[in-house]
Design a protein around this motif. Sequence first.
Motif, short mmCIF file in Angstrom:
data_model
loop_
_atom_site.label_atom_id
_atom_site.label_comp_id
_atom_site.label_asym_id
_atom_site.label_seq_id
_atom_site.Cartn_x
_atom_site.Cartn_y
_atom_site.Cartn_z
N GLY A 367 0.77 -1.22 0.03
CA GLY A 367 0.07 0.05 -0.05
C GLY A 367 0.66 1.31 -0.08
N LYS A 381 -12.48 5.17 0.70
CA LYS A 381 -11.11 5.00 1.27
C LYS A 381 -10.27 4.64 0.06
CE LYS A 381 -10.05 2.70 4.83
NZ LYS A 381 -9.51 1.63 6.09
N TYR A 383 -7.07 2.90 -1.53
CA TYR A 383 -6.34 1.56 -1.76
C TYR A 383 -5.40 1.26 -2.92
CZ TYR A 383 -10.44 -0.18 1.20
OH TYR A 383 -11.33 0.05 2.05
N ALA A 422 -7.07 -5.92 -2.64
CA ALA A 422 -6.78 -4.51 -2.50
C ALA A 422 -6.46 -4.10 -1.38
CB ALA A 422 -7.85 -3.64 -2.79
N THR A 423 -5.36 -3.27 -0.81
CA THR A 423 -4.68 -3.15 0.40
C THR A 423 -4.80 -1.60 0.83
OG1 THR A 423 -3.06 -3.70 2.01
CG2 THR A 423 -2.40 -3.05 -0.19
N PRO A 424 -5.34 -1.18 2.16
CA PRO A 424 -5.35 0.10 2.39
C PRO A 424 -3.96 0.85 1.90
CG PRO A 424 -6.14 -1.31 4.02
CD PRO A 424 -5.45 -2.11 3.25
N TYR A 425 -4.03 2.04 1.14
CA TYR A 425 -3.12 2.92 0.91
C TYR A 425 -2.48 3.40 2.10
CZ TYR A 425 -0.46 7.26 -0.49
OH TYR A 425 0.14 8.27 -0.58
#
Length: 490
Positions: A367, A381, A383, A422-425
């Motif tokens: 991320g 949010k 990602y 997807a992974t949080p930015y």
Amino acid sequence: SEPFSEKLRVPEALTFDDVLLRPKESRVEPDEADTTTRVSRSVELTVPVLSAAMDTVTESDLAIAMARQGGLGVLHRNMDVEEVAAEVERVKRADELVIREVVTASPDQTVREVDEMMEAEGVSGAPVVNDADEVLGIISATDIRPYLEVRDRDEVREAMTDEVITAPANVDAREALELMYEHKIERVPVVDEENRLSGLVTMQGILQRREYDSAARDDTGRLRVGVAVGPFETDRAAAVDEAGADVLFIDCAHAHNRNVIDSARELAAGVEADVVVGNVGTREAAAELVEFADGIKVGIGPGSICTTRVVTGSGMPQITAVAQVADVASEHDIPVIADGGIRYSGDAIKAIAAGADAVMLGSYFAGTDEAPGRVVTMNGKRYKQYRGMGSVGAMQSGDDGNRYMKDVEADEEFIPEGVEAATPYKGSVESELFQLVGGMQSGMGYVGAGTIPEFKQRAEFVRVSSAGQTEGHAHDVVITDEAPNYSPDS
Ligand code: XMP
């Protein structure tokens, strides 16, 4: 033969959430805890952290950022051989004292042309060379200024300084600084015996290197880089070795395999770089690898995007896997890397307590700004894409070197062992590593160990029940402000 029911007398295998480190008397302040470690027989790092060889995690940008902070990036192998060799060279050149790709001017260019060229290249000065690359002078933005104002068609040969201070190829930072001090200059061209340009040392470059004083560097001061190579990819191994890779990671989902081991052994003998082999998760596998590997990587199915355990029914909970491999590897003084499943700094330091010398993370870094791929917004949010190297998407875009591809052609159906996600930015690698390493140092403080080897000896585990696990997380509250090192989502 033995009754089948005997198979059910099974040993216990544990993972991160099953254990905690027992607090011990301490005289160690966390910020004094020294995290220096080894990732392979001859490669030392000040930060025991590696970024995963995955196509949504490590390319040269992330590898440069990791090495500057003292860790190591491992370039993925979903690119062709020429591409990955160029990526290795990019990392090795990033903080080199002597810049090799120098922007030069020729004496008969006009000052206007050179001014535009320097602006476009983002430099504020350039050696002036003839067709044979001999250094005739040096020109800076300041030299040019008055000419630009009065007669911008004048030639460089008139505006340049023609008494050039140069340095020989083996100049070091101290000598370069002394030349700069003595002659009140900011850049020193590096030349061979015939006065031909071979590089440039700049004051800015020296200061930038100083900013990263705990960076992972090789003997000549260049940043370190790791590269993933398939067990049968002799050409890739030779090319990245030649390009200057420090550690090759022979990358296989299940390295305890006769063909893989035989080929890896041969491959290791043919390269100069250290060779880490993985992944494995048992004592027996480690016993085979210690015969030729410079490091062993552990992890069968713990990763956040991995589905190996559900698809194949096989795997080994990571704390037990690390401890089993470390039992054997430590007897041969071979470093162990715990790869996958690490969500928090606490997991990372638990892996080290179980016997690892360093940890490898994928989702934690996917991320960041330096990882490949775009930031996307979903439900307000931010990602970034993160996918398993055994996911359908990664296998389709890889060549047949992909570690999860069995003997299938690209247009056949795959049996994936990973998902696309997807992974949080998160922002920069620097701040992520700061949190990760800071948390690990605090963990060392709770155990009272000032160095990694001491910590590995001193740390003891306690077993945690599921009630104990719940107690350990934020509970019975509504989180109002996100902490930089804790997200209940993960
Ligand atoms: P984390 O948990 O840090 O894990 O995201 C990264 C590690 O996961 C491994 N990996 C895979 N394992 N199927 C798997 O079973 C996959 O598709 C896959 N892709 C990566 C790898 O060891 C990586 O470092």
